[in-house]
Write a protein that holds these residues in place. Structure first.
Motif, PDB file in Angstrom:
ATOM      1  N   SER A 178      -0.404  -0.954  -6.019  1.00 33.27           N
ATOM      2  CA  SER A 178      -0.032  -1.592  -4.763  1.00 33.27           C
ATOM      3  C   SER A 178       0.938  -2.725  -5.070  1.00 33.27           C
ATOM      4  O   SER A 178       0.707  -3.522  -5.983  1.00 33.27           O
ATOM      5  N   LYS A 179       2.024  -2.802  -4.299  1.00 40.66           N
ATOM      6  CA  LYS A 179       3.010  -3.871  -4.452  1.00 40.66           C
ATOM      7  C   LYS A 179       2.819  -4.964  -3.390  1.00 40.66           C
ATOM      8  O   LYS A 179       3.717  -5.758  -3.126  1.00 40.66           O
ATOM      9  N   THR A 180       1.640  -4.996  -2.826  1.00 42.80           N
ATOM     10  CA  THR A 180       1.348  -5.945  -1.753  1.00 42.80           C
ATOM     11  C   THR A 180       1.168  -7.357  -2.296  1.00 42.80           C
ATOM     12  O   THR A 180       0.502  -7.565  -3.313  1.00 42.80           O
ATOM     13  N   PHE A 181       1.751  -8.320  -1.628  1.00 43.21           N
ATOM     14  CA  PHE A 181       1.482  -9.724  -1.928  1.00 43.21           C
ATOM     15  C   PHE A 181       0.266 -10.132  -1.114  1.00 43.21           C
ATOM     16  O   PHE A 181       0.277 -10.061   0.120  1.00 43.21           O
ATOM     17  N   ILE A 182      -0.782 -10.544  -1.782  1.00 44.91           N
ATOM     18  CA  ILE A 182      -2.055 -10.777  -1.108  1.00 44.91           C
ATOM     19  C   ILE A 182      -2.043 -12.084  -0.323  1.00 44.91           C
ATOM     20  O   ILE A 182      -1.735 -13.150  -0.843  1.00 44.91           O
ATOM     21  N   THR A 183      -2.393 -11.947   0.940  1.00 53.06           N
ATOM     22  CA  THR A 183      -2.620 -13.088   1.825  1.00 53.06           C
ATOM     23  C   THR A 183      -3.838 -12.749   2.679  1.00 53.06           C
ATOM     24  O   THR A 183      -4.374 -11.632   2.604  1.00 53.06           O
ATOM     25  N   ASP A 184      -4.243 -13.689   3.531  1.00 52.41           N
ATOM     26  CA  ASP A 184      -5.349 -13.397   4.450  1.00 52.41           C
ATOM     27  C   ASP A 184      -5.005 -12.230   5.370  1.00 52.41           C
ATOM     28  O   ASP A 184      -5.898 -11.499   5.812  1.00 52.41           O
ATOM     29  N   GLU A 185      -3.723 -12.045   5.640  1.00 55.96           N
ATOM     30  CA  GLU A 185      -3.292 -10.998   6.559  1.00 55.96           C
ATOM     31  C   GLU A 185      -3.147  -9.634   5.884  1.00 55.96           C
ATOM     32  O   GLU A 185      -3.263  -8.586   6.543  1.00 55.96           O
ATOM     33  N   THR A 186      -2.869  -9.611   4.583  1.00 58.92           N
ATOM     34  CA  THR A 186      -2.588  -8.329   3.903  1.00 58.92           C
ATOM     35  C   THR A 186      -3.744  -7.804   3.055  1.00 58.92           C
ATOM     36  O   THR A 186      -3.686  -6.677   2.560  1.00 58.92           O
ATOM     37  N   ILE A 187      -4.787  -8.596   2.893  1.00 58.78           N
ATOM     38  CA  ILE A 187      -5.873  -8.214   1.986  1.00 58.78           C
ATOM     39  C   ILE A 187      -6.554  -6.918   2.415  1.00 58.78           C
ATOM     40  O   ILE A 187      -6.976  -6.103   1.582  1.00 58.78           O
ATOM     41  N   ASP A 188      -6.618  -6.669   3.729  1.00 60.17           N
ATOM     42  CA  ASP A 188      -7.320  -5.482   4.228  1.00 60.17           C
ATOM     43  C   ASP A 188      -6.692  -4.184   3.745  1.00 60.17           C
ATOM     44  O   ASP A 188      -7.395  -3.226   3.434  1.00 60.17           O
ATOM     45  N   GLU A 189      -5.357  -4.131   3.679  1.00 60.03           N
ATOM     46  CA  GLU A 189      -4.706  -2.875   3.318  1.00 60.03           C
ATOM     47  C   GLU A 189      -4.970  -2.481   1.867  1.00 60.03           C
ATOM     48  O   GLU A 189      -4.855  -1.306   1.507  1.00 60.03           O
ATOM     49  N   ILE A 190      -5.349  -3.428   1.041  1.00 59.05           N
ATOM     50  CA  ILE A 190      -5.643  -3.126  -0.361  1.00 59.05           C
ATOM     51  C   ILE A 190      -7.047  -2.559  -0.524  1.00 59.05           C
ATOM     52  O   ILE A 190      -7.275  -1.641  -1.304  1.00 59.05           O
ATOM     53  N   PHE A 191      -7.994  -3.101   0.237  1.00 55.70           N
ATOM     54  CA  PHE A 191      -9.394  -2.723   0.057  1.00 55.70           C
ATOM     55  C   PHE A 191      -9.879  -1.658   1.034  1.00 55.70           C
ATOM     56  O   PHE A 191     -10.940  -1.061   0.807  1.00 55.70           O
ATOM     57  N   PHE A 192      -9.131  -1.405   2.085  1.00 56.67           N
ATOM     58  CA  PHE A 192      -9.601  -0.481   3.117  1.00 56.67           C
ATOM     59  C   PHE A 192      -9.808   0.927   2.560  1.00 56.67           C
ATOM     60  O   PHE A 192      -8.924   1.512   1.929  1.00 56.67           O
TER      61      PHE A 192
END
Length: 311
Positions: A178-192
């Protein structure tokens, strides 16, 4: 049938037989070398023997975890692991640690100096599924301390470079990226929709990264470990496997905000903290009794003094 564990050392000292495994040492009065001859004659050990003296020997060897089932390990990249797990196993039956570790799915957040070292250790231990999270591309400044990357990888995605490397190393390893930068808003897409056995945080941005991930560890009830490397000290938690302990870490982080990450970093200190964190993970997976404390540990790189703060 059974045999002595591979690391057991047996020798004579006058009228005594000395048996040693790691830090454990047993001194047995053995006037006529009967016990010595029994365990050094090269024969397999029958734990169901009916002979009174041999039964006493067997009971001692079983009680002190000095014997194991006589099995032939597969001669692959895990064979040294198997002998290691054999020796630390707290039972005389064949160790199942290696098989268990192969089934783990670990998410590592941050593939910098710390994350790549933890990853390499877990790969070597036998973890066969990873989810790797890092938005960055390889930069020349990474090459002084981060594994896997070479000058040819500059400007390429870190997670993609590591994914390709691990496929070449062992094509059976499953690597999700995953190339996602983790924030409170993006954390869900990593763990879902995913199930993890352990969350490893090795990232230092954003500044509240530990709290963001720790909250997710609580909501999903997943064991969690985090760490970081400074100039003169490095820090790491033990494995936090209970929600209350993870909540204590969140409070600690909120009261001890260390500001933006330091620019300077060197390979040796990252290697030390990364390897210690990997060993914490190994101990968590192989010890039947989980750590009852929640703590953050600070290692001084100048004198190797370790300070522990209860969370």
């Amino acid at each position: 049938m059974y045999r002595l564990k591979e690391a057991v050392v047996v020798y004579r000292n006058q009228n005594k037989t000395i048996v040693q495994l790691g830090t454990k040492k047993f001194t047995i009065v053995d006037e006529f070398s009967q016990f010595y001859k029994y365990i050094t004659n090269g024969n397999l050990i029958d734990i169901n023997t009916k002979k009174k003296t041999e039964k006493e020997y067997v009971n001692f060897l079983k009680k002190e975890n000095l014997i194991t089932e006589s099995v032939k390990y597969v001669d692959d990249r895990f064979i040294k692991n198997e002998y290691f797990f054999e020796d630390i196993n707290k039972h005389y039956k064949k160790s199942t640690y290696q098989d268990s570790i192969k089934k783990k799915h670990v998410i590592i957040i941050g593939l910098g100096g710390l994350g790549t070292i933890i990853l390499q250790n877990l790969v070597a231990m036998g973890v066969m599924e990873f989810t790797l999270v890092d938005k960055d591309k390889v930069d020349f400044s990474n090459l002084n301390r981060q594994l896997y990357f070479t000058p040819k990888d500059i400007n390429n995605s870190k997670v993609e470079v590591v994914q390709k490397y691990l496929f070449k190393y062992d094509s059976k390893i499953n690597v999700n990226i995953s190339k996602t930068f983790i924030t409170d808003e993006t954390i869900d897409e990593i763990f879902f929709g995913k199930e993890f056995d352990l969350i490893v945080n090795a990232a230092d941005t954003p500044t509240n990264i530990v709290s963001i991930i720790a909250k997710r560890a609580i909501s999903l009830d997943i064991p969690f470990i985090t760490g970081g490397v400074g100039l003169r000290t490095g820090h790491f938690t033990n494995i936090l496997s209970e929600n209350k302990k993870i909540a204590n870490l969140i409070k600690y982080q909120e009261n001890n905000d260390r500001g933006k990450p330091m620019i300077g970093s060197i390979s040796s200190t990252n290697m030390i903290i990364g390897s210690i964190m990997a060993n914490e993970i190994l101990n968590f997976w192989t010890n039947n009794k989980q750590c009852e404390q929640s703590r953050i540990n600070y290692l001084n790189f100048e004198n190797y003094h370790l300070e522990c703060e209860e969370l």
